[in-house]
Design an enzyme around this catalytic site. Structure first.
Site, PDB file in Angstrom:
ATOM      1  N   PHE A 153       0.859  -1.177   0.000  1.00  0.00           N
ATOM      2  CA  PHE A 153       0.000   0.000   0.000  1.00  0.00           C
ATOM      3  C   PHE A 153       0.898   1.230   0.000  1.00  0.00           C
ATOM      4  CE2 PHE A 153      -2.341   3.553   1.710  1.00  0.00           C
ATOM      5  CZ  PHE A 153      -3.495   3.509   0.948  1.00  0.00           C
ATOM      6  N   ASP A 207       9.522   2.982   1.772  1.00  0.00           N
ATOM      7  CA  ASP A 207       8.337   3.766   2.096  1.00  0.00           C
ATOM      8  C   ASP A 207       8.102   3.670   3.602  1.00  0.00           C
ATOM      9  OD1 ASP A 207       5.816   4.786   2.564  1.00  0.00           O
ATOM     10  OD2 ASP A 207       4.893   3.874   0.813  1.00  0.00           O
ATOM     11  N   LYS A 218       2.703  11.479   6.879  1.00  0.00           N
ATOM     12  CA  LYS A 218       1.853  11.284   8.044  1.00  0.00           C
ATOM     13  C   LYS A 218       2.385  12.007   9.284  1.00  0.00           C
ATOM     14  CE  LYS A 218      -0.358   7.087   6.339  1.00  0.00           C
ATOM     15  NZ  LYS A 218      -1.583   7.769   5.906  1.00  0.00           N
TER      16      LYS A 218
END
Length: 430
Positions: free
Chosen positions: A169, A254, A283
């Protein structure tokens, strides 16, 4: 310093709920049910949130419009690593709001150098490409890797490939879903962007077989979050680093969910002592206040970009840089990394005690866990709804798996209470 958990009296709760529900429009305040119904005809249905309407938050706690309080065990998928409204981050935002919010990158601003210096020092890398969202960071890394492959490695034009892992993801843009294996993310959104090779996660042999002279980069999550907090075997990340170095391609990690303290280290790759060529952050970099992301990397890799080849009007804006710098300062002390590591033991011990009692398995690293519930007890969604009724907010992922990712400011007592609520939900269902 970690923000103290503020206790509220019943009068405080009632007053704060009343304050929140007074709307400047002069309309009568609406209940949670009314607000949820009001969203239905005017919001695109791209999410299926739990039926809670949050109006206020502080630290590890949120409050709905009726004044009910919930312990946040999701932390915005790690965007709220430092809790809601951490005082140091709120102060940094307020200070900057009074001075300057946006210049675009047409001009310099007085906060960007400090932000880039801090992020580079924190990660041990050289240069920073500031963006806004996590998906933008991934898209930017794809472009940089391809440009590097053509300019430096000598891959023929338009033939660069990037190897990725199944069940990944990385976001939901058209290019990113082109290399997703999730049918929900892909179906109906083609045609897809070419140039990606998908191999099983945690399989070095498959990875090596997919890498060739056209490979620009290997892009992976050090821990696969959306897939259910999937942790690779020890040695996998070191193997990826060795393989990419030997093959002459880039290792892109990531760390948008796994980074910035979540796993007990600043970066999850540090558990194996490796340093990728590019690290993607997002984030938590915005402190739960503004969207901030970054591609951080080696000078000879990010240095392939020239003016006009890539950009973002809001990327590196002064407000984002001020908040991001405050985030870096919090992490520079090591306090939050230590808390995640220490409280991770509490989390692991509590989940171990539930094995065979409704929990059929779990994977945890730091303050992050994917918990597999026996389907007899319900789907992940159903368990999440039952926990919500107990005052605990979590979120499901595939099947009967729920994710636990509380703010790193959570106390051991609060964490044990949440685990106790999970036990109660499972015991009640039994």
């Amino acid at each position: 310093m970690t923000a103290p958990v503020r206790t509220q009296s019943a009068d405080d709760v009632a007053q704060s709920a009343a304050d929140t529900r007074v709307q400047s429009s002069g309309h009568a305040p609406r209940s949670s049910a009314e607000l949820i119904r009001a969203e239905e005809p005017v919001l695109a249905h791209n999410y299926h949130p739990l039926p809670v309407v949050v109006a206020r938050a502080e630290g590890t706690w949120v409050e709905d419009v009726e004044g009910r309080r919930y312990l946040d065990m999701l932390a915005g998928y790690s965007a709220l690593n430092f809790g809601h409204r951490h005082p140091a981050l709120i102060e940094a935002a307020h200070r900057q709001l009074d001075r300057l919010t946006l210049t675009s990158r047409a001009f310099h601003n007085d906060r960007l150098a400090e932000f880039a210096e801090g992020v580079a020092a924190l990660t041990g890398l050289d240069m920073v490409l500031p963006m806004n969202t996590g998906a933008e960071a991934v898209e930017s890394a794809v472009k940089v890797a391809r440009k590097w492959a053509y300019d430096v490695k000598g891959v023929p034009a338009d033939r660069a490939t990037i190897v990725v892992a199944a069940d990944n993801f990385h976001g939901r843009t058209t290019t990113i879903v082109s290399f997703s294996t999730d049918p929900t993310a892909r179906t109906g959104f083609g045609p897809f962007t070419p140039g990606f090779r998908i191999v099983p996660y945690n399989d070095l042999a498959a990875l090596e077989a997919a890498v060739d002279e056209t490979t620009a980069a290997v892009l992976i999550e050090p821990v696969q979050g959306e897939a259910g907090v999937i942790i690779p075997d020890e040695g996998y990340l070191a193997g990826v680093r060795e393989l990419t170095a030997r093959a002459g391609c880039l290792f892109v990690a990531d760390e948008i969910q796994s980074g910035l303290g979540r796993t007990g280290r600043t970066l999850a790759v540090e558990h194996e002592g490796v340093l990728p060529d590019l690290v993607l952050l997002g984030k938590a970099l915005g402190g739960g206040i503004v969207p901030v992301s970054a591609v951080v990397g080696r000078r000879d890799v990010l240095g392939v970009l020239r003016p006009g080849e890539h950009g973002s009007t809001f990327g590196g804006n002064p407000l984002a840089a001020a908040v991001g710098s405050a985030v870096v300062e919090l992490l520079a002390t090591g306090e939050f990394q230590r808390r995640a590591a220490e409280l991770g033991t509490v989390l692991t011990d509590g989940l171990t005690a539930l094995l065979g009692r409704g929990v059929v398995g779990f994977r945890a690293r730091g303050l992050w866990a994917g918990v597999d519930i026996d389907p007899v007890f319900g789907t992940g969604r159903e368990i999440s709804e039952r926990l919500m009724a107990e005052g605990i907010l979590v979120k499901d992922t595939h099947g009967s798996t729920i994710r636990l990712a509380p703010p790193l400011t959570i106390t051991a007592e609060e964490l044990r209470s949440a685990l106790g609520s999970l036990e109660a939900v499972l015991t009640h269902r039994a």
